[in-house]
Motif scaffolding. Structure first.
Motif, short mmCIF file in Angstrom:
data_model
loop_
_atom_site.label_atom_id
_atom_site.label_comp_id
_atom_site.label_asym_id
_atom_site.label_seq_id
_atom_site.Cartn_x
_atom_site.Cartn_y
_atom_site.Cartn_z
N ILE A 6 0.84 -1.21 0.00
CA ILE A 6 0.00 0.00 0.00
C ILE A 6 0.87 1.25 0.00
O ILE A 6 1.81 1.38 0.79
CB ILE A 6 -0.97 0.01 1.21
CG1 ILE A 6 -1.82 -1.27 1.22
CG2 ILE A 6 -1.88 1.24 1.16
CD1 ILE A 6 -2.82 -1.36 2.39
N ASP A 7 0.53 2.16 -0.91
CA ASP A 7 1.19 3.47 -0.98
C ASP A 7 0.65 4.33 0.17
O ASP A 7 -0.39 4.02 0.75
CB ASP A 7 0.85 4.06 -2.35
CG ASP A 7 1.28 5.51 -2.49
OD1 ASP A 7 2.44 5.81 -2.15
OD2 ASP A 7 0.46 6.34 -2.94
N TYR A 8 1.35 5.40 0.48
CA TYR A 8 0.91 6.24 1.61
C TYR A 8 0.24 7.54 1.14
O TYR A 8 -0.96 7.73 1.31
CB TYR A 8 2.13 6.54 2.49
CG TYR A 8 1.79 7.33 3.74
CD1 TYR A 8 0.97 6.78 4.73
CD2 TYR A 8 2.27 8.62 3.92
CE1 TYR A 8 0.66 7.49 5.88
CE2 TYR A 8 1.96 9.33 5.07
CZ TYR A 8 1.16 8.76 6.05
OH TYR A 8 0.84 9.48 7.17
N ASP A 9 1.03 8.42 0.49
CA ASP A 9 0.50 9.73 0.09
C ASP A 9 -0.64 9.60 -0.93
O ASP A 9 -0.50 8.88 -1.93
CB ASP A 9 1.62 10.60 -0.51
CG ASP A 9 2.66 10.97 0.53
OD1 ASP A 9 2.28 11.42 1.62
OD2 ASP A 9 3.86 10.79 0.25
N SER A 10 -1.74 10.28 -0.66
CA SER A 10 -2.94 10.24 -1.52
C SER A 10 -3.56 8.85 -1.63
O SER A 10 -4.42 8.62 -2.46
CB SER A 10 -2.68 10.79 -2.94
OG SER A 10 -2.25 12.12 -2.86
N THR A 11 -3.11 7.91 -0.79
CA THR A 11 -3.73 6.58 -0.76
C THR A 11 -4.16 6.28 0.68
O THR A 11 -5.34 6.42 1.00
CB THR A 11 -2.79 5.49 -1.32
OG1 THR A 11 -2.51 5.79 -2.70
CG2 THR A 11 -3.41 4.11 -1.25
N PHE A 12 -3.23 5.94 1.55
CA PHE A 12 -3.57 5.72 2.96
C PHE A 12 -4.09 7.03 3.57
O PHE A 12 -5.05 7.03 4.34
CB PHE A 12 -2.33 5.25 3.73
CG PHE A 12 -2.62 4.48 4.99
CD1 PHE A 12 -3.13 5.12 6.11
CD2 PHE A 12 -2.40 3.10 5.07
CE1 PHE A 12 -3.41 4.42 7.28
CE2 PHE A 12 -2.68 2.39 6.24
CZ PHE A 12 -3.18 3.05 7.34
N VAL A 15 -3.83 13.28 1.53
CA VAL A 15 -2.97 14.35 1.02
C VAL A 15 -1.55 13.84 0.74
O VAL A 15 -1.27 12.66 0.92
CB VAL A 15 -2.92 15.50 2.06
CG1 VAL A 15 -4.28 16.19 2.16
CG2 VAL A 15 -2.48 14.98 3.42
N GLU A 16 -0.68 14.75 0.31
CA GLU A 16 0.74 14.45 0.10
C GLU A 16 1.48 14.98 1.34
O GLU A 16 1.49 16.19 1.61
CB GLU A 16 1.26 15.16 -1.16
CG GLU A 16 0.63 14.66 -2.46
CD GLU A 16 1.14 13.29 -2.91
OE1 GLU A 16 2.35 13.06 -2.86
OE2 GLU A 16 0.30 12.45 -3.31
N SER A 17 2.07 14.07 2.11
CA SER A 17 2.61 14.47 3.42
C SER A 17 3.72 15.52 3.35
O SER A 17 3.77 16.42 4.19
CB SER A 17 3.09 13.24 4.19
OG SER A 17 3.99 12.48 3.43
N GLY A 166 -2.18 1.90 -5.13
CA GLY A 166 -1.59 3.24 -5.07
C GLY A 166 -2.19 4.16 -6.11
O GLY A 166 -2.95 3.72 -6.99
N ASP A 167 -1.85 5.43 -6.01
CA ASP A 167 -2.45 6.43 -6.92
C ASP A 167 -1.48 6.90 -7.99
O ASP A 167 -1.85 7.71 -8.84
CB ASP A 167 -2.93 7.65 -6.12
CG ASP A 167 -1.75 8.38 -5.50
OD1 ASP A 167 -1.16 7.83 -4.55
OD2 ASP A 167 -1.38 9.45 -6.00
N GLY A 168 -0.23 6.41 -7.95
CA GLY A 168 0.77 7.01 -8.83
C GLY A 168 1.48 6.06 -9.78
O GLY A 168 1.35 4.83 -9.67
N THR A 170 4.66 5.41 -9.90
CA THR A 170 5.70 4.60 -9.25
C THR A 170 5.10 3.35 -8.60
O THR A 170 5.80 2.37 -8.39
CB THR A 170 6.51 5.40 -8.21
OG1 THR A 170 5.62 5.91 -7.22
CG2 THR A 170 7.26 6.55 -8.86
N ASP A 171 3.80 3.41 -8.28
CA ASP A 171 3.13 2.22 -7.74
C ASP A 171 2.89 1.22 -8.87
O ASP A 171 3.15 0.03 -8.73
CB ASP A 171 1.80 2.62 -7.08
CG ASP A 171 2.00 3.69 -6.02
OD1 ASP A 171 2.83 3.46 -5.13
OD2 ASP A 171 1.38 4.76 -6.11
N PHE A 172 2.40 1.74 -10.00
CA PHE A 172 2.21 0.89 -11.18
C PHE A 172 3.53 0.27 -11.63
O PHE A 172 3.57 -0.90 -12.04
CB PHE A 172 1.58 1.71 -12.32
CG PHE A 172 1.70 1.05 -13.66
CD1 PHE A 172 1.14 -0.20 -13.90
CD2 PHE A 172 2.42 1.66 -14.69
CE1 PHE A 172 1.28 -0.83 -15.13
CE2 PHE A 172 2.56 1.04 -15.92
CZ PHE A 172 1.99 -0.21 -16.14
MG MG Z 1 0.70 8.26 -3.68
#
Ligand code: MG
Length: 214
Positions: A6-12, A15-17, A166-168, A170-172
């Motif tokens: 699981i990605d963190y920013d904009s996923t968990f 926002v973008e921390s 994830g939303d980005g 780099t996750d893909f």
């Molecule tokens: Mg993200």
């Protein structure tokens, strides 16, 4: 055995921390924030490397430990709604869940640990300090470089099927490079149209993942 990355920013979180740290720091100003955006864009256009972009932004943000504390309190109130709703699913599956983020441990660990995620399963960057001020980051951490997430997964050598949420891009990329079976684009907070085509599934919430996964 399944693994859930699981990605963190904009996923968990919603926002973008790092953006929030910049906004909430004592040194924040419109001028600084514009400059940060400019650097982020240069990075996205490939004109500077990811580590150079990160270094430049951290110097500009110029935060200290107090700013981090303030940001953590803000982030605790900005966890994605469907993650809050499904805290019990996360707790129950904590041993197969990994958080992989190019964000920073200091802004991630206090939030995800409340959901039962263990330290060994959190992969992120580390700040470097001098007299309580952030002066940089550990530049030997793979996550501070491009293809960081891919390299983390490569080193983890996980057995079984790996699911990435994830939303980005780099996750893909983790799936693209062969280290995951499925990529789920998470669109509850932001929908990046350029990635929709690459996703095996598009998730409006974590509830949708749980339905597919079961
Ligand atoms: Mg993200």
């Amino acid at each position: 055995m399944n693994n859930i990355i699981i990605d963190y920013d904009s996923t968990f979180i919603k926002v973008e921390s790092l953006d929030e740290l910049a906004r909430l720091s004592k040194t924040s100003s419109a001028k600084v924030n514009n400059k940060i955006k400019e650097i982020t864009n240069l990075g996205m256009e490939g004109k500077i490397s990811f580590s150079e972009s990160l270094q430049k932004r951290i110097i500009l943000i110029n935060s200290d430990k107090e700013d981090i504390e303030k940001t953590v309190s803000f982030l605790k109130k900005n966890i994605s709604e469907s993650f809050i709703r499904n805290m019990s699913f996360i707790r129950k599956n904590h041993n197969k869940i990994f958080i992989v983020s190019s964000g920073f441990h200091e802004l991630i660990d206090p939030i995800v640990k409340e959901y039962g995620i263990i330290s060994q399963n959190i992969y992120a960057n580390n700040f470097l300090y001098k007299n309580n001020k952030i002066i940089g980051f550990d530049n030997e951490n793979p996550l501070s470089m491009s293809k960081g997430k891919v390299n983390i997964l490569k080193n983890l050598k996980l057995k079984g099927d790996t699911h990435v949420i994830g939303d980005g891009f780099t996750d893909f990329e983790i799936k693209k490079e062969g280290y995951a079976k499925y990529f789920y684009l998470f669109t509850e907070n932001i929908k990046r149209d350029s990635i929709v085509k690459s996703a095996d599934y598009s998730l409006k919430s974590l509830d949708e993942f749980i339905k597919i996964y079961k």
